[in-house]
Design a protein around this motif. Structure first.
Motif, mmCIF file in Angstrom:
data_model
loop_
_atom_site.group_PDB
_atom_site.id
_atom_site.type_symbol
_atom_site.label_atom_id
_atom_site.label_comp_id
_atom_site.label_asym_id
_atom_site.label_seq_id
_atom_site.Cartn_x
_atom_site.Cartn_y
_atom_site.Cartn_z
ATOM 1 N N ILE A 131 10.132 -3.480 56.957
ATOM 2 C CA ILE A 131 9.255 -3.965 55.891
ATOM 3 C C ILE A 131 8.333 -2.831 55.468
ATOM 4 N N ALA A 132 8.323 -2.520 54.185
ATOM 5 C CA ALA A 132 7.407 -1.519 53.642
ATOM 6 C C ALA A 132 6.284 -2.234 52.912
ATOM 7 N N ILE A 133 5.048 -1.893 53.246
ATOM 8 C CA ILE A 133 3.879 -2.493 52.608
ATOM 9 C C ILE A 133 3.197 -1.427 51.750
ATOM 10 N N GLU A 134 3.212 -1.641 50.448
ATOM 11 C CA GLU A 134 2.473 -0.764 49.539
ATOM 12 C C GLU A 134 1.139 -1.416 49.211
ATOM 13 N N PHE A 135 0.044 -0.696 49.441
ATOM 14 C CA PHE A 135 -1.283 -1.211 49.116
ATOM 15 C C PHE A 135 -1.874 -0.364 48.000
ATOM 16 N N GLY A 136 -2.342 -1.022 46.940
ATOM 17 C CA GLY A 136 -2.868 -0.270 45.821
ATOM 18 C C GLY A 136 -3.709 -1.120 44.899
ATOM 19 N N ALA A 137 -3.885 -0.622 43.677
ATOM 20 C CA ALA A 137 -4.709 -1.292 42.677
ATOM 21 C C ALA A 137 -4.061 -1.127 41.314
ATOM 22 N N ALA A 138 -4.327 -2.073 40.423
ATOM 23 C CA ALA A 138 -3.699 -2.043 39.103
ATOM 24 C C ALA A 138 -4.174 -0.870 38.255
ATOM 25 N N GLU A 218 -6.981 -10.962 47.166
ATOM 26 C CA GLU A 218 -8.075 -11.477 46.343
ATOM 27 C C GLU A 218 -9.436 -11.351 47.007
ATOM 28 N N TYR A 219 -9.484 -11.459 48.321
ATOM 29 C CA TYR A 219 -10.749 -11.411 49.040
ATOM 30 C C TYR A 219 -10.910 -10.103 49.807
ATOM 31 N N ARG A 220 -10.073 -9.128 49.500
ATOM 32 C CA ARG A 220 -10.131 -7.771 50.077
ATOM 33 C C ARG A 220 -9.962 -7.779 51.598
ATOM 34 N N ASP A 221 -9.219 -8.761 52.105
ATOM 35 C CA ASP A 221 -8.994 -8.850 53.548
ATOM 36 C C ASP A 221 -8.165 -7.671 54.067
ATOM 37 N N ILE A 222 -7.098 -7.333 53.344
ATOM 38 C CA ILE A 222 -6.256 -6.217 53.787
ATOM 39 C C ILE A 222 -6.958 -4.892 53.530
ATOM 40 N N HIS A 223 -7.729 -4.820 52.464
ATOM 41 C CA HIS A 223 -8.530 -3.618 52.209
ATOM 42 C C HIS A 223 -9.494 -3.383 53.366
ATOM 43 N N PHE A 224 -10.130 -4.448 53.838
ATOM 44 C CA PHE A 224 -11.049 -4.356 54.972
ATOM 45 C C PHE A 224 -10.314 -3.882 56.219
ATOM 46 N N TRP A 225 -9.097 -4.379 56.424
ATOM 47 C CA TRP A 225 -8.321 -4.033 57.624
ATOM 48 C C TRP A 225 -7.831 -2.595 57.574
ATOM 49 N N LEU A 226 -7.308 -2.181 56.422
ATOM 50 C CA LEU A 226 -6.743 -0.832 56.287
ATOM 51 C C LEU A 226 -7.810 0.242 56.098
ATOM 52 N N LYS A 227 -8.873 -0.090 55.367
ATOM 53 C CA LYS A 227 -9.878 0.883 54.937
ATOM 54 C C LYS A 227 -9.208 2.112 54.303
ATOM 55 N N PRO A 228 -8.418 1.882 53.258
ATOM 56 C CA PRO A 228 -7.663 2.986 52.649
ATOM 57 C C PRO A 228 -8.594 3.976 51.949
ATOM 58 N N THR A 229 -8.141 5.219 51.863
ATOM 59 C CA THR A 229 -8.917 6.270 51.195
ATOM 60 C C THR A 229 -8.159 6.861 50.013
ATOM 61 N N GLY A 230 -7.004 6.330 49.705
ATOM 62 C CA GLY A 230 -6.219 6.789 48.566
ATOM 63 C C GLY A 230 -5.095 5.820 48.275
ATOM 64 N N TYR A 231 -4.635 5.831 47.023
ATOM 65 C CA TYR A 231 -3.608 4.880 46.589
ATOM 66 C C TYR A 231 -2.495 5.604 45.837
ATOM 67 N N PRO A 232 -1.237 5.145 45.988
ATOM 68 C CA PRO A 232 -0.830 4.034 46.866
ATOM 69 C C PRO A 232 -0.902 4.431 48.327
ATOM 70 N N CYS A 233 -1.056 3.433 49.168
ATOM 71 C CA CYS A 233 -1.060 3.609 50.616
ATOM 72 C C CYS A 233 0.116 2.791 51.149
ATOM 73 N N ILE A 234 1.110 3.477 51.698
ATOM 74 C CA ILE A 234 2.333 2.787 52.127
ATOM 75 C C ILE A 234 2.581 3.000 53.619
ATOM 76 N N ASN A 235 2.778 1.894 54.317
ATOM 77 C CA ASN A 235 3.143 1.929 55.725
ATOM 78 C C ASN A 235 4.388 1.080 55.932
ATOM 79 N N ILE A 236 5.099 1.349 56.998
ATOM 80 C CA ILE A 236 6.279 0.547 57.302
ATOM 81 C C ILE A 236 6.075 -0.205 58.614
ATOM 82 N N LEU A 237 6.649 -1.412 58.651
ATOM 83 C CA LEU A 237 6.554 -2.300 59.797
ATOM 84 C C LEU A 237 7.951 -2.610 60.300
ATOM 85 N N ASP A 238 8.051 -2.933 61.586
ATOM 86 C CA ASP A 238 9.328 -3.432 62.064
ATOM 87 C C ASP A 238 9.435 -4.917 61.718
ATOM 88 N N GLU A 239 10.515 -5.544 62.091
ATOM 89 C CA GLU A 239 10.725 -6.939 61.687
ATOM 90 C C GLU A 239 9.745 -7.908 62.340
#
Length: 268
Positions: A131-138, A218-239
């Motif tokens: 699973i690839a998770i891309e985190f970003g903004a419009a 919507e409530y910036r929950d993942i933003h709070f968890w990741l605390k990203p410093t640049g976009y896009p921010c992409i990480n991969i997960l196992d199943e």
């Protein structure tokens, strides 16, 4: 029981759980379990035909919003303050915070997708796929360019970036061929307001790809968890939703692995 009978039994079970009479991506057995009609393609759990994971409650990741102290993303003074024993300052010098690391479980986000449905991100787990998770903004230009390529296949706007590699183009094929799961999470709209259904709907209208769920943080929950410093921010997960890579910015580590330039990590 002889080996031949064991093989036949396993084959029979596998066949039962793989029959999909209406071709909606959900097996007949699963549809019976979740209460949808296995003979009606329009009657499915998610309008976007996202997978359903009946065992998602067993994953055990943090619920959102994240509760402090001790959890990932919470303030800390030393490693022992953190549930994952990983207290670090951010790249900007903020913190220190309990910072995600490889092997940690991605939090259980339930968010609105581009079709206006609430989607449990843990439904994408246990499907036998990375699973690839891309985190970003419009408002993020590189995010727009990346999604444009994922939609159209035209990588010309990405080739000007130093981090882009020609070998990455195979990733789009892997997404479209259901070899990997790619999820986009947006936390802000083009006006830098919190993302919502309209944000995900508009993003899908601009960059359509029916294989990619677009979720609103919507409530910036993942933003709070990741605390990203640049976009896009992409990480991969196992199943099982465990981080195989972790970065707060960029995509190189994830895309090097997904494209085959680097091997998948092991031993976490």
């Amino acid at each position: 029981m002889s080996n031949i009978y064991k093989i036949l039994l396993l084959a029979s079970i596998s066949f039962i759980f793989s029959v999909d009479s209406d071709g909606d991506g959900y097996s007949d057995q699963l549809e019976k379990e979740i209460g949808t009609n296995p003979n009606d393609k329009e009657d499915r759990y998610y309008y976007g035909s996202w997978p359903f994971n009946p065992n998602k409650d067993k994953i055990g990741g943090a619920e959102v919003p994240i509760e402090c102290p001790s959890n990932i993303s919470c303030e800390c003074s030393e490693n022992s303050d953190c549930i994952n024993n990983n207290c670090k300052k951010t790249i900007r010098g903020d913190g220190p915070y309990c910072t995600p690391k490889v092997g940690d479980i991605f939090p259980r986000l339930i968010a609105t997708d581009q079709y206006g449905e609430y989607v449990d991100i843990y439904d994408f787990a246990m499907q036998g796929k990375t699973i690839a998770i891309e985190f970003g903004a419009a408002w993020c230009s590189p995010c727009q360019q990346l999604s444009s390529w994922l939609s159209s296949g035209d990588a010309s706007s990405l080739e000007n970036h130093r981090w882009w590699k020609e070998e990455y183009e195979v990733i789009r094929d892997k997404i479209n061929n259901d070899e990997i799961i790619f999820i986009t999470i947006l936390f802000q709209d083009e006006s830098r307001e919190n993302a919502n259904y309209e944000t995900t709907f508009n993003w899908h209208e601009k960059y359509p790809n029916d294989k990619i769920p677009i979720l609103a943080d919507e409530y910036r929950d993942i933003h709070f968890w990741l605390k990203p410093t640049g976009y896009p921010c992409i990480n991969i997960l196992d199943e099982n939703m465990k981080l195989m890579t972790f970065t707060g910015r960029g995509l190189s580590d994830a895309f090097d692995i997904l494209s085959g330039l680097k091997p998948y990590p092991t031993g976490f």
